[in-house]
Design a protein around this motif. Sequence first.
Motif, short mmCIF file in Angstrom:
data_model
loop_
_atom_site.label_atom_id
_atom_site.label_comp_id
_atom_site.label_asym_id
_atom_site.label_seq_id
_atom_site.Cartn_x
_atom_site.Cartn_y
_atom_site.Cartn_z
N PHE A 92 39.13 36.21 36.22
CA PHE A 92 38.72 37.35 35.40
C PHE A 92 39.94 38.22 35.15
O PHE A 92 40.68 38.55 36.08
N ASP A 93 40.14 38.58 33.88
CA ASP A 93 41.33 39.36 33.52
C ASP A 93 41.02 40.69 32.84
O ASP A 93 41.92 41.39 32.39
N ARG A 94 39.73 41.05 32.75
CA ARG A 94 39.35 42.27 32.05
C ARG A 94 38.28 43.03 32.83
O ARG A 94 37.51 42.44 33.58
N LEU A 95 38.25 44.34 32.57
CA LEU A 95 37.21 45.22 33.08
C LEU A 95 36.52 45.82 31.87
O LEU A 95 37.18 46.23 30.91
N CYS A 96 35.18 45.83 31.86
CA CYS A 96 34.46 46.41 30.72
C CYS A 96 33.06 46.83 31.16
O CYS A 96 32.67 46.65 32.32
N THR A 97 32.32 47.40 30.24
CA THR A 97 30.94 47.81 30.48
C THR A 97 30.04 47.00 29.57
O THR A 97 30.35 46.81 28.40
N PHE A 98 28.94 46.52 30.11
CA PHE A 98 27.93 45.83 29.30
C PHE A 98 26.82 46.81 28.95
O PHE A 98 26.48 47.69 29.74
N GLY A 99 26.19 46.60 27.80
CA GLY A 99 24.96 47.31 27.45
C GLY A 99 25.18 48.74 27.02
O GLY A 99 26.28 49.28 27.08
N VAL B 67 29.31 47.89 35.16
CA VAL B 67 30.77 47.82 34.98
C VAL B 67 31.18 46.49 35.59
O VAL B 67 30.91 46.23 36.78
N VAL B 68 31.80 45.63 34.78
CA VAL B 68 31.98 44.23 35.18
C VAL B 68 33.42 43.77 35.00
O VAL B 68 34.17 44.32 34.20
N LEU B 69 33.75 42.72 35.74
CA LEU B 69 34.94 41.94 35.47
C LEU B 69 34.52 40.79 34.57
O LEU B 69 33.46 40.18 34.78
N CYS B 70 35.31 40.49 33.57
CA CYS B 70 35.01 39.37 32.69
C CYS B 70 36.33 38.73 32.26
O CYS B 70 37.40 39.14 32.70
N SER B 71 36.24 37.76 31.40
CA SER B 71 37.41 37.03 30.96
C SER B 71 37.43 36.98 29.44
O SER B 71 36.38 36.82 28.81
N ARG B 72 38.60 37.13 28.89
CA ARG B 72 38.71 37.02 27.43
C ARG B 72 38.46 35.58 26.97
O ARG B 72 37.86 35.34 25.94
N GLY B 73 38.91 34.65 27.77
CA GLY B 73 38.73 33.23 27.42
C GLY B 73 37.51 32.62 28.07
O GLY B 73 36.84 33.23 28.90
N ARG B 74 37.22 31.39 27.68
CA ARG B 74 36.10 30.65 28.26
C ARG B 74 36.49 30.09 29.62
O ARG B 74 37.66 29.81 29.87
N ILE B 75 35.49 29.92 30.47
CA ILE B 75 35.68 29.20 31.73
C ILE B 75 34.78 27.97 31.62
O ILE B 75 33.62 27.98 32.03
N ALA B 76 35.33 26.92 31.00
CA ALA B 76 34.53 25.76 30.61
C ALA B 76 33.82 25.11 31.80
O ALA B 76 32.64 24.76 31.70
N ALA B 77 34.49 24.95 32.93
CA ALA B 77 33.87 24.29 34.08
C ALA B 77 32.70 25.11 34.61
O ALA B 77 31.69 24.55 35.06
#
Length: 195
Positions: free
Chosen positions: A93-100, A107-117
């Motif tokens: 995970f390379d980003r911090l953001c808010t959902f909804g 407040v979540v960690l997420c990734s700009r790219g896909r995590i295919a596996a």
Amino acid sequence: MANGQLSLDLGMQERPDLLYFALRPDAGAASAMLDVAQRCKERHGLSERPFGADRLHVSLVPAISRHGVRRDDAAAALRAGSGVRAAPFPVVFDRLCTFGGAQKRPVVLCSRGRIAALEDLRQALRGELVKAGLWQGPARFRPHATLLWGRRPVPETRLDEAIGWTCDGFVLVKSLVGQRRHVDLGRWPLEAAGG
């Protein structure tokens, strides 16, 4: 029953505990997540308490029937988890953001790219859930790890250092509603082919 009167608690039925499959971060990633959560709370003036290390996870898919929560959902979910085969894979995970946009937002960690596996693991779980007579869960999915719930939105921010670990298993979690506590009901290791 008191004084011959029948006491009914209409509309006050408790919410059932939640069941879902998830990934757990390793100790190093969990420590980094807690640090990011604390710094985020301070930087953005959030009053809510970050999750404890025991609650950090990446949700994969709920484990409920098509018609809502049933008594035997846990047994069916355990069967479904046992049918999944996958190899270990990296989660980053390379980003911090808010959902909804509700009053309280995760407040979540997420990734700009896909995590295919990770997406492949989730698809395998969805297939096994259907075989076990449960709902396959929503089609839409954005991998994330919730750090805390906040009343203010947090702007999407790139982390100074990405947080990652090698996922070597997944769990079936029972979230005890109203208790801020999770219990892992089952864990399945991920093994490389031939392992």
